[in-house]
Design a protein around this motif. Structure first.
Motif, PDB file in Angstrom:
ATOM      1  N   VAL A  13      40.956  55.103 -12.636  1.00 20.87           N
ATOM      2  CA  VAL A  13      41.883  56.153 -13.046  1.00 20.87           C
ATOM      3  C   VAL A  13      42.853  56.384 -11.892  1.00 20.87           C
ATOM      4  O   VAL A  13      42.499  56.974 -10.881  1.00 20.87           O
ATOM      5  N   ALA A  16      43.265  59.914 -10.435  1.00 22.13           N
ATOM      6  CA  ALA A  16      42.104  60.464  -9.747  1.00 22.13           C
ATOM      7  C   ALA A  16      41.785  59.693  -8.472  1.00 22.13           C
ATOM      8  O   ALA A  16      41.212  60.242  -7.534  1.00 22.13           O
ATOM      9  N   SER A  43      44.523  53.449 -15.878  1.00 19.73           N
ATOM     10  CA  SER A  43      45.156  54.564 -16.583  1.00 19.73           C
ATOM     11  C   SER A  43      46.660  54.578 -16.323  1.00 19.73           C
ATOM     12  O   SER A  43      47.160  53.982 -15.365  1.00 19.73           O
ATOM     13  N   GLY A 194      37.449  58.670 -22.400  1.00 23.31           N
ATOM     14  CA  GLY A 194      36.686  59.695 -21.722  1.00 23.31           C
ATOM     15  C   GLY A 194      36.034  60.714 -22.637  1.00 23.31           C
ATOM     16  O   GLY A 194      35.302  61.589 -22.157  1.00 23.31           O
ATOM     17  N   ASN A 232      32.029  58.265 -18.315  1.00 23.54           N
ATOM     18  CA  ASN A 232      32.592  58.898 -17.126  1.00 23.54           C
ATOM     19  C   ASN A 232      31.496  59.146 -16.089  1.00 23.54           C
ATOM     20  O   ASN A 232      30.473  59.763 -16.396  1.00 23.54           O
ATOM     21  N   ALA A 234      30.697  60.374 -11.907  1.00 23.75           N
ATOM     22  CA  ALA A 234      31.069  60.890 -10.588  1.00 23.75           C
ATOM     23  C   ALA A 234      29.785  60.869  -9.774  1.00 23.75           C
ATOM     24  O   ALA A 234      28.911  61.711  -9.952  1.00 23.75           O
ATOM     25  N   GLU A 245      34.674  65.882  -7.748  1.00 21.47           N
ATOM     26  CA  GLU A 245      35.440  64.718  -8.198  1.00 21.47           C
ATOM     27  C   GLU A 245      35.587  64.730  -9.718  1.00 21.47           C
ATOM     28  O   GLU A 245      36.647  64.431 -10.260  1.00 21.47           O
ATOM     29  N   TYR A 249      39.288  65.394 -13.476  1.00 14.22           N
ATOM     30  CA  TYR A 249      39.581  64.890 -14.815  1.00 14.22           C
ATOM     31  C   TYR A 249      39.378  65.946 -15.889  1.00 14.22           C
ATOM     32  O   TYR A 249      40.026  65.914 -16.940  1.00 14.22           O
ATOM     33  N   PHE A 307      30.916  64.248 -18.211  1.00  9.67           N
ATOM     34  CA  PHE A 307      30.598  63.341 -17.117  1.00  9.67           C
ATOM     35  C   PHE A 307      29.093  63.203 -16.932  1.00  9.67           C
ATOM     36  O   PHE A 307      28.327  64.113 -17.245  1.00  9.67           O
ATOM     37  N   LYS A 338      36.071  56.394 -13.866  1.00  7.75           N
ATOM     38  CA  LYS A 338      36.286  57.424 -12.836  1.00  7.75           C
ATOM     39  C   LYS A 338      35.448  57.152 -11.585  1.00  7.75           C
ATOM     40  O   LYS A 338      35.957  57.136 -10.492  1.00  7.75           O
ATOM     41  N   TYR A 343      34.458  54.052  -4.784  1.00  5.87           N
ATOM     42  CA  TYR A 343      34.355  53.077  -5.871  1.00  5.87           C
ATOM     43  C   TYR A 343      33.462  51.895  -5.502  1.00  5.87           C
ATOM     44  O   TYR A 343      32.709  51.382  -6.333  1.00  5.87           O
TER      45      TYR A 343
END
Length: 359
Positions: A13, A16, A43, A194, A232, A234, A245, A249, A307, A338, A343
């Motif tokens: 994303v 984000a 995104s 999402g 989703n 986090a 985080e 979103y 999420f 996300k 990541y």
């Protein structure tokens, strides 16, 4: 027996993950390919890196399919999109380019552009681009909504110098009944983005997918949509950072759920104050950024409704449950979206700890 028999992708994303440079996003995509992921979705949002530029950079380096989740037609002149896709296709070694498309979030788009005739604009964009990708000449006058919005000459016409060098497939990214019907009628697949978690929690997911399937069969009894869902995430060793985080979103997610007609009672069922959603909507439409809204208006209950968030060890079982639901409903790909602040570590966590248990 596998919990989920399909393939796995990642979604970056861009709004984000704005702390990553384009070079770093390419390196993360390469890591995903090394770890067995088959696709990266990107995104589309103003103020951040251009989605088609980042897709080009990834296609040039990472042996993955690239896709948009989603392309906002109001942001991108369709001729420019077609030219970009043609260039990207020459970098993919024949791998599919996946164009997820929908009108865009009502929490974000209206502060920049007017969202005129959204159903017609989405339908015409798919028709316009699809004809170009098939090597046909497009008459602008056949697409009046696009002609009007982008001030194209209604007597004009265009044909790409050559068709794309890789298959291009369209995925409907809208989750309302009318958009899912458009996806079934005009596109090859559905991208349940999402909203997968929140619609699952509210019991709306199965009916939504059935509507898309019915629209597809009405066009062709043998048509089978390819289905992709996003989970989703986090993930952080520090749960409060994971929640923070996820909040980035959640602001526009709540406004979009409201726009889809979710009732105050349904919001209450997932622990969310409807009046607070009204305040977020009004603030975003008045020019507040997503970052400001996430800090000032989003409650802790909001990200928990859409999420899987927390420590890695806390996230495994909820992911397995959601993957089982995706399998039951016939999804062919799960895209982990996300991810969180880091990541690379989350990609390794998924490939080492989650996917082996799924497949």
């Amino acid at each position: 027996m596998a919990i989920f028999s399909g393939e796995f992708g990642l979604q970056f994303v861009l709004q984000a993950a704005s702390y990553y440079t384009t070079r770093e996003l390419v390196e993360l995509a390469e890591l995903g390919a090394e770890r067995g992921f088959k696709q990266v979705w990107l995104s589309d949002s103003l103020r951040y890196r251009n989605v088609l530029s980042v897709a080009t950079a990834i296609a040039a380096r990472a042996p993955l399919k690239v896709g948009t989740a989603i392309l906002v037609p109001y942001f991108r002149n369709p001729i420019d999109v077609a030219d970009a896709v043609l260039a990207i296709s020459e970098l993919t070694d024949g791998r599919e380019i996946s164009l997820g498309i929908a009108k865009g979030s009502k929490g974000q788009v209206p502060q920049y552009l007017e969202m005129r005739k959204p159903f017609r604009v989405v339908r015409e964009t798919v028709g316009f681009l699809g004809a170009l990708f098939r090597g046909e000449e497009v008459e602008f006058g056949e697409y009046p909504a696009l002609c009007d919005y982008f001030h194209m000459n209604p007597r004009g016409h265009i044909e790409l110098v050559r068709p794309p060098a890789a298959p291009v497939r369209f995925y409907g990214g809208g989750v309302g009944p009318r958009f899912l019907a458009i996806a079934g009628e005009t596109m090859e697949g559905v991208l349940m983005g999402g909203y997968f978690i929140s619609m699952h929690k509210l019991g709306r997911l199965e009916q939504a997918m059935a509507g898309a399937d019915a629209a597809a069969r009405a066009v062709d009894p043998d048509k089978k949509l390819r289905k992709v869902c996003e989970i989703n995430l986090a993930v952080s060793e520090e749960p409060e950072l994971a929640l923070a985080e996820a909040k980035k979103y959640s602001a526009h997610h709540m406004v979009s759920l409201q726009a889809l007609g979710y009732s105050p009672e349904e919001f209450e069922r997932i622990g969310i104050d409807y009046e607070r959603v009204n305040r977020i909507r009004e603030a975003l439409h008045s020019g507040m950024t997503i970052e400001q809204a996430s800090r000032e208006l989003v409650t802790d209950a909001m990200p928990r409704a859409c999420f899987v968030a927390g420590r890695p060890s806390d996230c495994v079982e909820p992911i397995l449950e959601l993957a089982a639901e995706a399998e039951r409903l016939g999804f062919q790909q799960i895209s982990f979206a996300k991810l969180g602040r880091d990541y690379a570590s989350v990609t390794r966590f998924l490939s080492d700890e989650v996917i082996p248990r799924l497949s």
